[in-house]
Scaffold this motif. Structure first.
Motif, PDB file in Angstrom:
ATOM      1  N   THR A  98       0.801  -1.030   0.047  1.00  0.00           N
ATOM      2  CA  THR A  98      -0.027   0.140   0.045  1.00  0.00           C
ATOM      3  C   THR A  98       1.103   1.403   0.025  1.00  0.00           C
ATOM      4  N   TYR A  99       0.750   2.256  -0.780  1.00  0.00           N
ATOM      5  CA  TYR A  99       1.681   3.136  -1.210  1.00  0.00           C
ATOM      6  C   TYR A  99       0.748   4.361  -1.193  1.00  0.00           C
ATOM      7  N   TYR A 100       1.165   5.554  -0.334  1.00  0.00           N
ATOM      8  CA  TYR A 100       0.512   6.850  -0.129  1.00  0.00           C
ATOM      9  C   TYR A 100       1.975   7.739  -0.283  1.00  0.00           C
ATOM     10  N   ARG A 101       1.657   8.767  -1.037  1.00  0.00           N
ATOM     11  CA  ARG A 101       2.392  10.040  -1.067  1.00  0.00           C
ATOM     12  C   ARG A 101       1.646  11.354  -0.953  1.00  0.00           C
ATOM     13  N   TYR A 102       1.991  12.168  -0.285  1.00  0.00           N
ATOM     14  CA  TYR A 102       1.182  13.551   0.288  1.00  0.00           C
ATOM     15  C   TYR A 102       2.505  14.631   0.239  1.00  0.00           C
ATOM     16  N   VAL A 103       2.525  15.321  -0.885  1.00  0.00           N
ATOM     17  CA  VAL A 103       3.751  16.292  -1.210  1.00  0.00           C
ATOM     18  C   VAL A 103       5.018  15.425  -1.211  1.00  0.00           C
ATOM     19  N   ASP A 104       5.944  15.708  -0.284  1.00  0.00           N
ATOM     20  CA  ASP A 104       6.938  15.156  -0.173  1.00  0.00           C
ATOM     21  C   ASP A 104       7.091  13.759   0.868  1.00  0.00           C
ATOM     22  N   ASP A 105       6.012  13.654   1.498  1.00  0.00           N
ATOM     23  CA  ASP A 105       5.904  12.600   2.485  1.00  0.00           C
ATOM     24  C   ASP A 105       5.192  11.236   1.778  1.00  0.00           C
ATOM     25  N   VAL A 106       6.189  10.243   2.184  1.00  0.00           N
ATOM     26  CA  VAL A 106       6.031   8.850   1.597  1.00  0.00           C
ATOM     27  C   VAL A 106       5.429   8.034   2.638  1.00  0.00           C
ATOM     28  N   LEU A 107       4.678   6.947   2.339  1.00  0.00           N
ATOM     29  CA  LEU A 107       4.263   6.048   3.140  1.00  0.00           C
ATOM     30  C   LEU A 107       4.091   4.803   2.412  1.00  0.00           C
ATOM     31  N   MET A 108       4.706   3.576   2.898  1.00  0.00           N
ATOM     32  CA  MET A 108       4.224   2.131   2.252  1.00  0.00           C
ATOM     33  C   MET A 108       4.568   1.163   3.208  1.00  0.00           C
ATOM     34  N   TYR A 109       3.758   0.406   3.207  1.00  0.00           N
ATOM     35  CA  TYR A 109       3.533  -0.829   4.079  1.00  0.00           C
ATOM     36  C   TYR A 109       2.905  -2.141   3.383  1.00  0.00           C
ATOM     37  N   GLY A 110       3.147  -3.319   3.760  1.00  0.00           N
ATOM     38  CA  GLY A 110       2.821  -4.354   3.367  1.00  0.00           C
ATOM     39  C   GLY A 110       3.869  -5.600   3.455  1.00  0.00           C
ATOM     40  N   ASP A 111       3.856  -6.341   2.391  1.00  0.00           N
ATOM     41  CA  ASP A 111       4.703  -7.548   2.493  1.00  0.00           C
ATOM     42  C   ASP A 111       6.057  -7.286   3.136  1.00  0.00           C
ATOM     43  N   PRO A 112       6.892  -7.900   4.124  1.00  0.00           N
ATOM     44  CA  PRO A 112       8.134  -7.600   4.200  1.00  0.00           C
ATOM     45  C   PRO A 112       9.259  -7.967   3.441  1.00  0.00           C
ATOM     46  N   ASP A 113       8.816  -8.873   2.365  1.00  0.00           N
ATOM     47  CA  ASP A 113       9.951  -9.195   1.428  1.00  0.00           C
ATOM     48  C   ASP A 113       9.873  -8.154   0.391  1.00  0.00           C
ATOM     49  N   THR A 114       8.804  -7.311   0.376  1.00  0.00           N
ATOM     50  CA  THR A 114       8.640  -6.342  -0.797  1.00  0.00           C
ATOM     51  C   THR A 114       8.950  -4.777  -0.567  1.00  0.00           C
ATOM     52  N   ILE A 115       8.826  -4.650   0.891  1.00  0.00           N
ATOM     53  CA  ILE A 115       8.935  -3.177   1.082  1.00  0.00           C
ATOM     54  C   ILE A 115      10.336  -2.531   0.959  1.00  0.00           C
ATOM     55  N   THR A 116      11.404  -3.204   1.142  1.00  0.00           N
ATOM     56  CA  THR A 116      12.614  -2.893   0.828  1.00  0.00           C
ATOM     57  C   THR A 116      12.950  -2.630  -0.859  1.00  0.00           C
ATOM     58  N   SER A 117      12.637  -3.738  -1.552  1.00  0.00           N
ATOM     59  CA  SER A 117      12.800  -3.672  -2.955  1.00  0.00           C
ATOM     60  C   SER A 117      11.855  -2.336  -3.533  1.00  0.00           C
ATOM     61  N   ALA A 118      10.579  -2.014  -2.813  1.00  0.00           N
ATOM     62  CA  ALA A 118       9.826  -0.881  -3.230  1.00  0.00           C
ATOM     63  C   ALA A 118      10.474   0.471  -2.871  1.00  0.00           C
ATOM     64  N   TYR A 119      11.117   0.410  -1.504  1.00  0.00           N
ATOM     65  CA  TYR A 119      11.915   1.606  -1.288  1.00  0.00           C
ATOM     66  C   TYR A 119      12.995   1.866  -2.180  1.00  0.00           C
ATOM     67  N   ASN A 120      13.784   0.824  -2.792  1.00  0.00           N
ATOM     68  CA  ASN A 120      14.953   1.048  -3.634  1.00  0.00           C
ATOM     69  C   ASN A 120      14.358   1.628  -5.027  1.00  0.00           C
ATOM     70  N   SER A 121      13.255   0.757  -5.280  1.00  0.00           N
ATOM     71  CA  SER A 121      12.770   1.185  -6.791  1.00  0.00           C
ATOM     72  C   SER A 121      12.222   2.590  -6.885  1.00  0.00           C
ATOM     73  N   LEU A 122      11.668   3.156  -5.602  1.00  0.00           N
ATOM     74  CA  LEU A 122      11.267   4.339  -5.644  1.00  0.00           C
ATOM     75  C   LEU A 122      12.289   5.470  -5.495  1.00  0.00           C
ATOM     76  N   ARG A 123      13.394   5.054  -5.218  1.00  0.00           N
ATOM     77  CA  ARG A 123      14.595   5.743  -4.582  1.00  0.00           C
ATOM     78  C   ARG A 123      15.269   5.967  -6.260  1.00  0.00           C
ATOM     79  N   GLY A 124      15.372   4.708  -7.059  1.00  0.00           N
ATOM     80  CA  GLY A 124      15.752   5.075  -8.203  1.00  0.00           C
ATOM     81  C   GLY A 124      14.850   5.789  -9.112  1.00  0.00           C
ATOM     82  N   ARG A 125      13.558   5.561  -9.072  1.00  0.00           N
ATOM     83  CA  ARG A 125      12.823   6.329 -10.236  1.00  0.00           C
ATOM     84  C   ARG A 125      12.967   7.946  -9.861  1.00  0.00           C
ATOM     85  N   LEU A 126      12.958   8.182  -8.622  1.00  0.00           N
ATOM     86  CA  LEU A 126      13.085   9.474  -8.223  1.00  0.00           C
ATOM     87  C   LEU A 126      14.263  10.214  -8.611  1.00  0.00           C
TER      88      LEU A 126
END
Length: 478
Positions: free
Chosen positions: A237-265
């Motif tokens: 589950t992904y939320y972004r409000y202006v510059d604040d980002v919140l993601m939560y869910g499957d433990p095996d996916t969270i870290t890769s989702a964070y890395n994916s977001l960081r790369g896209r940004l």
């Protein structure tokens, strides 16, 4: 935006953005926008002219403005710099204040972008996201859920203007519209009394100026592709409000989702705070984490210490202002006496405590932080306010001060905002009601007659001032 869109603006099911632009920037449309939104505005840009003062030349000048917008030659005046402090050790936020003329243009430009890019218009205020998160987390399995809280560094200041323009051109084939947006992005924000010869040194080739009517929607357009990809990641589950980002869910996916977001940004010139930063938390949802000024200690939802301390500081400033300027106000306003000054003080202080309603919107600290469940904190804040007031002998001569309570305001704002405990400005409709309100607040001398126009102007000016202060209480960090 509440009106239905003219069907003649569509061709083959798509909006004809050139026709739309011509209609929204016609002389009549600009004059209407000025009269509806800015005629009573007290804000002044670099020309030091407010909305009322601009009235004498509005029609003639806005006709010229219309022509220049439509032929692509319009140029904004420099935006006047206003610094908003963000706390000790932090750089202030630079807000740009346009002239009244330019505010009319930017207002229309925002409406134009909202029609062309309807999916980017924010549907919720920040506290609505918090409510959705809180309701969702109550159903989650703690042992199978990780959360990531982080934010984007210098978000507005880092947006790449050429990339933003390319994104806009994908849906806008109207060259004058693109030119108008481009010039708004490149217009410098200058400190007061800056010489004309120095304007160019404040021009920015990177970033979106903050404080403009179009700032938020342009930033949202810039992030649309990223948000779509992140929301599509399974089990997250992904939320972004202006510059604040919140993601939560499957433990095996969270870290890769964070890395994916960081790369896209990164490819878009934006930087996400690193995992070792105190702005980033990746861990269990039953541990303490923060989002949009709230602090989650599930099942309790509260606020950070700095958040409620900042609000109490604004209360202390109001009490101090009364204490030190009481005698001067008595001397200046001969139609007021000691009892009336005290009455007005508590009316305004109580409104700061409870928040207010206007235009079917909720304003104030308690309105923004209405999702907290930490009632103990609200009691503590009520006691702190009582102690501040009790230190001023003049305010307690009549006995216990007539203070409203954050605890009750929290309940009323959530369940019955129009029951009477919270100030409802929407109830002041007639000129007589507005005049009575101004008299109660000591804003007019009853012995001096006023025209309807003067009453409306003073009322609108006062209400805008009060609501602006409440808005600062809500979102100083956002």
């Amino acid at each position: 935006m509440g009106r239905a869109i003219d069907p003649t603006l569509f061709e083959h099911g798509f909006i004809n953005e050139s026709t739309l632009f011509r209609r929204m920037f016609s002389p009549n449309a600009l004059v209407f926008a000025y009269r509806e939104k800015f005629k009573n505005s007290q804000a002044k840009g670099v020309d030091r002219i407010n909305g009322f003062q601009y009235s004498a030349r509005s029609e003639l000048e806005l006709e010229t403005v219309s022509q220049k917008c439509l032929d692509g030659t319009f140029r904004f005046s420099p935006f006047l710099e206003k610094l908003k402090l963000k706390g000790r050790g932090k750089h202030p936020r630079i807000i740009g204040i346009p002239t009244i003329r330019d505010r009319v243009v930017l207002h229309q430009l925002h409406k134009y972008l909202a029609i062309v890019f309807p999916d980017t218009v924010p549907r919720n205020v920040a506290s609505t996201y918090v409510r959705a998160v809180a309701e969702d987390m109550a159903k989650l399995d703690v042992s199978k859920t990780l959360i990531c809280c982080t934010d984007i560094e210098k978000f507005y200041d880092s947006i790449q203007q050429p990339r933003l323009i390319r994104l806009l051109k994908k849906k806008i084939g109207c060259e004058p519209a693109i030119l108008l947006i481009s010039h708004a992005l490149q217009t410098p924000t200058i400190p007061k009394n800056t010489r004309r010869s120095q304007y160019s040194s404040y021009r920015q080739d990177v970033g979106v100026p903050q404080g403009l009517a179009i700032s938020n929607i342009l930033a949202a357009i810039y992030m649309t592709e990223v948000d779509e990809v992140m929301r599509a990641i399974p089990d997250i589950t992904y939320y972004r409000y202006v510059d604040d980002v919140l993601m939560y869910g499957d433990p095996d996916t969270i870290t890769s989702a964070y890395n994916s977001l960081r790369g896209r940004l990164r490819t878009r010139g934006l930087t996400l705070h690193g995992r070792n930063s105190d702005k980033t938390y990746i861990g269990r949802i039953d541990r303490k984490f923060s989002y949009l000024g709230y602090e989650f200690r599930l099942p309790t939802i509260t606020v950070r210490d700095s958040t409620f301390e900042r609000f109490l500081q604004t209360i202390a400033a109001k009490v101090s202002d009364f204490k030190h300027n009481y005698s001067r106000r008595l001397e200046k306003h001969k139609y007021l006496n000691k009892e009336r000054l005290i009455e007005i003080f508590f009316l305004e202080l109580n409104e700061k405590i409870t928040g207010a309603l206007s235009g079917n919107k909720r304003y104030g600290w308690i309105a923004y932080f209405n999702q907290i469940t930490d009632e103990r904190l609200l009691h503590q804040m009520d006691q702190a306010i009582l102690r501040m007031v009790s230190r001023v002998p003049t305010l307690i001569e009549g006995g216990s001060p007539p203070l409203k309570k954050l605890v009750r305001a929290h309940f009323e704002m959530k369940f019955s905002p129009r029951a009477g405990y919270i100030r409802d400005y929407d109830l002041n409709v007639s000129v007589a009601q507005k005049l009575r309100f101004l008299e109660v607040r000591g804003r007019v001398d009853p012995a001096i007659p006023l025209t309807e126009a003067q009453i409306n102007e003073r009322y609108e000016s006062y209400v805008k001032f009060v609501l602006a202060k409440m808005h600062e209480d809500e979102g100083e960090v956002y």
